[in-house]
Design an enzyme around this catalytic site. Structure first.
Site, PDB file in Angstrom:
ATOM      1  N   TYR A  33      -9.648 -91.531 -28.503  1.00  0.00           N
ATOM      2  CA  TYR A  33      -9.457 -92.503 -27.428  1.00  0.00           C
ATOM      3  C   TYR A  33     -10.221 -93.782 -27.714  1.00  0.00           C
ATOM      4  O   TYR A  33     -11.069 -93.829 -28.606  1.00  0.00           O
ATOM      5  CB  TYR A  33      -9.886 -91.914 -26.083  1.00  0.00           C
ATOM      6  N   LYS A 149     -14.062 -91.189 -32.467  1.00  0.00           N
ATOM      7  CA  LYS A 149     -14.118 -91.264 -30.994  1.00  0.00           C
ATOM      8  C   LYS A 149     -13.152 -90.237 -30.417  1.00  0.00           C
ATOM      9  O   LYS A 149     -12.066 -90.562 -29.942  1.00  0.00           O
ATOM     10  CB  LYS A 149     -13.792 -92.694 -30.531  1.00  0.00           C
ATOM     11  N   GLU A 182     -28.194 -91.954 -29.741  1.00  0.00           N
ATOM     12  CA  GLU A 182     -27.488 -92.898 -28.862  1.00  0.00           C
ATOM     13  C   GLU A 182     -27.398 -92.313 -27.469  1.00  0.00           C
ATOM     14  O   GLU A 182     -27.946 -91.234 -27.200  1.00  0.00           O
ATOM     15  CB  GLU A 182     -26.104 -93.218 -29.417  1.00  0.00           C
ATOM     16  N   LEU A 207     -21.837 -93.407 -32.691  1.00  0.00           N
ATOM     17  CA  LEU A 207     -20.532 -94.068 -32.742  1.00  0.00           C
ATOM     18  C   LEU A 207     -20.783 -95.540 -33.086  1.00  0.00           C
ATOM     19  O   LEU A 207     -21.736 -96.148 -32.567  1.00  0.00           O
ATOM     20  CB  LEU A 207     -19.837 -93.967 -31.381  1.00  0.00           C
TER      21      LEU A 207
HETATM   22  N1  PDD Z   1     -17.996 -94.950 -24.569  1.00  0.00           N
HETATM   23  N2  PDD Z   1     -21.548 -94.152 -28.058  1.00  0.00           N
HETATM   24  C1  PDD Z   1     -20.753 -93.284 -27.408  1.00  0.00           C
HETATM   25  C2  PDD Z   1     -21.008 -91.827 -27.561  1.00  0.00           C
HETATM   26  C3  PDD Z   1     -19.711 -93.758 -26.604  1.00  0.00           C
HETATM   27  O1  PDD Z   1     -18.903 -92.892 -25.972  1.00  0.00           O
HETATM   28  C4  PDD Z   1     -19.515 -95.170 -26.467  1.00  0.00           C
HETATM   29  C5  PDD Z   1     -18.403 -95.732 -25.632  1.00  0.00           C
HETATM   30  C6  PDD Z   1     -20.381 -96.038 -27.158  1.00  0.00           C
HETATM   31  C7  PDD Z   1     -20.239 -97.514 -27.089  1.00  0.00           C
HETATM   32  O2  PDD Z   1     -19.089 -97.966 -27.778  1.00  0.00           O
HETATM   33  P1  PDD Z   1     -18.341 -99.314 -27.353  1.00  0.00           P
HETATM   34  O3  PDD Z   1     -19.382-100.388 -27.366  1.00  0.00           O
HETATM   35  O4  PDD Z   1     -17.321 -99.505 -28.396  1.00  0.00           O
HETATM   36  O5  PDD Z   1     -17.785 -99.106 -25.972  1.00  0.00           O
HETATM   37  C8  PDD Z   1     -21.382 -95.483 -27.948  1.00  0.00           C
HETATM   38  C9  PDD Z   1     -16.878 -95.334 -23.756  1.00  0.00           C
HETATM   39  C10 PDD Z   1     -17.079 -96.625 -23.055  1.00  0.00           C
HETATM   40  C11 PDD Z   1     -16.534 -94.168 -22.831  1.00  0.00           C
HETATM   41  O6  PDD Z   1     -16.540 -93.053 -23.315  1.00  0.00           O
HETATM   42  O7  PDD Z   1     -16.231 -94.394 -21.659  1.00  0.00           O
END
Ligand code: PDD
Length: 287
Positions: A33, A149, A182, A207
């Site tokens: 996703y 992801k 993270e 990620l």
């Molecule tokens: N999550 N690390 C993890 C484990 C994440 O699930 C996410 C994003 C990020 C940040 O990635 P980005 O800056 O590309 O949004 C880091 C999304 C927002 C979610 O699961 O809702």
């Protein structure tokens, strides 16, 4: 206004949107996703999100459900149909529908694609950023391929729920060596006592966040002191500032980690400045 979802080629009322019970996303979490921010009727960093979607798909050997340009069109159209001005657009692609069997299905099984979009309250998020959030540390409980992801988010769900039950908004994963990897759905940052920004390299354990990448561009542009290295929970507890980044939170100051108050207990000046300037460094495409 009634919400619309895109499901496998059709725009349908959100309340009726469904996939088959034998979708492999449902049975095996066999899917990936993306979540992109929509800001002021513009989609934020779509090319970077599409690149990462491509990485996740290819690592799992799932085909694009349609041409990348067509996927981009569906994202934009779903945002338009839901009249999203500030909010989020979500895309999920799974390996498709097939009789339950661990082996990949035959090549004629098409991947499933679902896209949803909704408004979120920018003022509520800004209010949250004015006070900052608390995070609660949690032992790393995920597989090593966190660069993909995937929708297999049960470990993240458990970590975040634990944070919530302990008065936090986010979990910070800590690996076996005591280093922060993270957040449950965000990347983690600190500012040291000497004013140096620190975030973990994206090579392992995290990620490769798009928001993180934008903030790195911003940090370079603004000439801030910066180190891309792992930091321990211990170091974080005595940091001058801490914050998290994600498409859903942007730059969100952290004012408490476990029982330790960070800085003076208020959002730090660097985190606040990065949040204010964030959209000057993003790629914005009008919807
Ligand atoms: N999550 N690390 C993890 C484990 C994440 O699930 C996410 C994003 C990020 C940040 O990635 P980005 O800056 O590309 O949004 C880091 C999304 C927002 C979610 O699961 O809702």
């Amino acid at each position: 206004m009634s919400r619309i979802a895109y499901v496998n080629g059709q725009y349908v009322p959100h309340k009726d949107a469904a996939v088959h019970i034998e979708d492999r996303g449902y049975q095996f979490a066999d899917g990936v996703y993306e979540v992109c921010e929509v800001w002021d009727r513009k989609i934020v960093d779509m090319p970077r999100h599409m690149d990462r979607l491509g990485h996740s798909l290819s690592e799992l050997k799932i085909a694009w459900p349609m041409a990348r340009k067509a996927v981009e069109f569906v994202l934009l159209e779903t945002i338009r149909r839901n009249k999203v001005t500030d909010g989020l657009v979500y895309i999920q692609v799974t390996r498709g529908v097939a009789r339950r069997d661990h082996f990949f299905p035959s090549n004629d099984v098409m991947p499933s694609i679902v896209v949803t979009a909704r408004n979120t309250s920018r003022s509520a998020s800004d209010r949250q950023a004015e006070t900052g959030i608390s995070v609660v540390s949690y032992p790393e409980n995920r597989w090593p391929r966190v660069d993909i992801k995937t929708v297999a988010l049960l470990p993240n769900v458990l970590a975040k729920q634990n944070a919530k039950e302990n008065g936090g908004k986010e979990a910070w994963y800590v690996d076996a060596d005591g280093y922060v990897t993270e957040g449950g759905s965000t990347n983690a940052w600190i500012v040291t006592k000497d004013g140096v920004l620190v975030t973990r390299p994206a090579e392992s354990g995290i990620l490769r966040g798009i928001t993180r990448a934008v903030v790195l561009d911003l940090v370079e542009r603004e000439g801030l002191k910066f180190e891309e290295r792992a930091f321990s929970l211990e170091e974080a507890l005595v940091a001058r500032e801490a914050f998290v980044t994600a498409a859903s939170t942007l730059v969100m100051p952290v004012v408490k980690i476990d029982h330790a108050i960070i800085g003076n207990g208020h959002p730090g000046s660097i985190a606040t400045a990065l949040r204010d300037r964030f959209h000057t460094a993003t790629d914005l495409q009008v919807v």
